[in-house]
Design an enzyme around this catalytic site. Sequence first.
Site, PDB file in Angstrom:
ATOM      1  N   ARG A 199      42.785  35.640  41.235  1.00  0.00           N
ATOM      2  CA  ARG A 199      43.052  36.770  42.051  1.00  0.00           C
ATOM      3  C   ARG A 199      43.886  37.880  41.154  1.00  0.00           C
ATOM      4  O   ARG A 199      42.743  38.677  40.970  1.00  0.00           O
ATOM      5  CB  ARG A 199      43.877  36.818  43.513  1.00  0.00           C
ATOM      6  CG  ARG A 199      43.103  35.557  44.334  1.00  0.00           C
ATOM      7  CD  ARG A 199      41.822  36.252  45.026  1.00  0.00           C
ATOM      8  NE  ARG A 199      41.351  35.294  46.044  1.00  0.00           N
ATOM      9  CZ  ARG A 199      41.720  35.339  47.330  1.00  0.00           C
ATOM     10  NH1 ARG A 199      42.717  36.033  47.943  1.00  0.00           N
ATOM     11  NH2 ARG A 199      41.150  34.293  48.200  1.00  0.00           N
ATOM     12  N   ASP A 248      42.737  38.461  57.820  1.00  0.00           N
ATOM     13  CA  ASP A 248      43.764  37.818  56.951  1.00  0.00           C
ATOM     14  C   ASP A 248      44.946  38.775  56.989  1.00  0.00           C
ATOM     15  O   ASP A 248      45.726  38.404  56.256  1.00  0.00           O
ATOM     16  CB  ASP A 248      42.881  37.839  55.786  1.00  0.00           C
ATOM     17  CG  ASP A 248      41.993  36.575  55.460  1.00  0.00           C
ATOM     18  OD1 ASP A 248      42.182  35.630  56.422  1.00  0.00           O
ATOM     19  OD2 ASP A 248      41.177  36.871  54.591  1.00  0.00           O
ATOM     20  N   CYS A 282      52.582  32.481  52.928  1.00  0.00           N
ATOM     21  CA  CYS A 282      51.718  33.410  53.347  1.00  0.00           C
ATOM     22  C   CYS A 282      51.762  34.212  54.458  1.00  0.00           C
ATOM     23  O   CYS A 282      51.598  35.637  54.214  1.00  0.00           O
ATOM     24  CB  CYS A 282      50.355  32.793  53.474  1.00  0.00           C
ATOM     25  SG  CYS A 282      49.460  32.103  51.845  1.00  0.00           S
ATOM     26  N   ARG A 297      39.189  42.145  52.360  1.00  0.00           N
ATOM     27  CA  ARG A 297      40.574  42.479  52.457  1.00  0.00           C
ATOM     28  C   ARG A 297      41.147  43.757  52.532  1.00  0.00           C
ATOM     29  O   ARG A 297      42.352  44.232  52.607  1.00  0.00           O
ATOM     30  CB  ARG A 297      41.585  41.176  51.891  1.00  0.00           C
ATOM     31  CG  ARG A 297      41.359  39.853  52.176  1.00  0.00           C
ATOM     32  CD  ARG A 297      42.293  38.946  51.826  1.00  0.00           C
ATOM     33  NE  ARG A 297      43.603  39.259  52.653  1.00  0.00           N
ATOM     34  CZ  ARG A 297      44.742  38.388  52.511  1.00  0.00           C
ATOM     35  NH1 ARG A 297      44.698  37.632  51.446  1.00  0.00           N
ATOM     36  NH2 ARG A 297      45.788  38.939  53.136  1.00  0.00           N
ATOM     37  N   HIS A 326      46.150  31.313  44.661  1.00  0.00           N
ATOM     38  CA  HIS A 326      47.279  32.076  44.413  1.00  0.00           C
ATOM     39  C   HIS A 326      48.464  31.054  44.149  1.00  0.00           C
ATOM     40  O   HIS A 326      48.641  30.089  44.351  1.00  0.00           O
ATOM     41  CB  HIS A 326      47.683  32.676  45.887  1.00  0.00           C
ATOM     42  CG  HIS A 326      47.197  33.857  46.200  1.00  0.00           C
ATOM     43  ND1 HIS A 326      46.924  34.207  47.670  1.00  0.00           N
ATOM     44  CD2 HIS A 326      46.620  35.009  45.758  1.00  0.00           C
ATOM     45  CE1 HIS A 326      46.190  35.419  47.615  1.00  0.00           C
ATOM     46  NE2 HIS A 326      46.110  35.631  46.344  1.00  0.00           N
TER      47      HIS A 326
END
Length: 269
Positions: free
Chosen positions: A127, A57, A250, A82, A156
Amino acid sequence: MCPPEHFEVSYSINPWMEPDKPTDAPLALVQWDRLRARLVSLGHRVDVVPPRPGLPDMVFAANAATVIDGRVLAARYRHPQRSGEEPAYQAWFAEHGYPVRQAGFVNEGEGDMLPTGARILAGTGFRTDHRAHAEAADHFGLPVVTLHLVDPYFYHLDTALAVLDHEEIMYYPGAFSPDSQALLRELYPDAILADEADAAVFGLNAISDGEHVLLPQSAVHLTESLRAAGFTPIAVDLSELLKAGGAAKCCALELRESLPSTERRREPS
């Protein structure tokens, strides 16, 4: 930006990620490189962060930090899958002379922190910890507006809202709590509203330079609305990266030297 050389969906940390479905890393790289090339063709400088194995990611560079006036508030990820991205991006910032502050609370960078001309719009609910919003306000000296996300498919803020220009935004109301919807209507009465269909193809995960807006080609209604508002929409295909829950925005972290002080003028078409 960071090329998806190690892209795969090997775990699931959002509803879009289905490890049982095949992914095509070479195709993801081709789509990403087309996005990079388009940004360069529009006159933007693109710095490329070297990818690291085992961090599939890492391509989603927007989550790595928030950068305003050349100062960095680095990310702190909620999911351990992550966490290895944190030192990778922080090392890049340090090597390039950016002063870095590490987040004290979970804070997933521009995934949930979207600066405008006057404030930072900050998401929470899935998140980023809401306590990170005060931390951002203290670090950057800007007011932070907290927005509550309620739909896990829009985990997000940058999946549900895009900053188009100085105090101009587009967003999908259904991603937000009733109170946050009311606040957005108050702050941005002229915002472009996305329907569920365009939001579901990540039409709001868009990159805007105040004139051009790069967004998924399948977000047809948003494309029409943007053109009517005087923007130049540019269709991009990032369908492979969408399998991991990401699209154009992103993939790009903006290295802001300063925030805009005046709104660009556009004539509606």
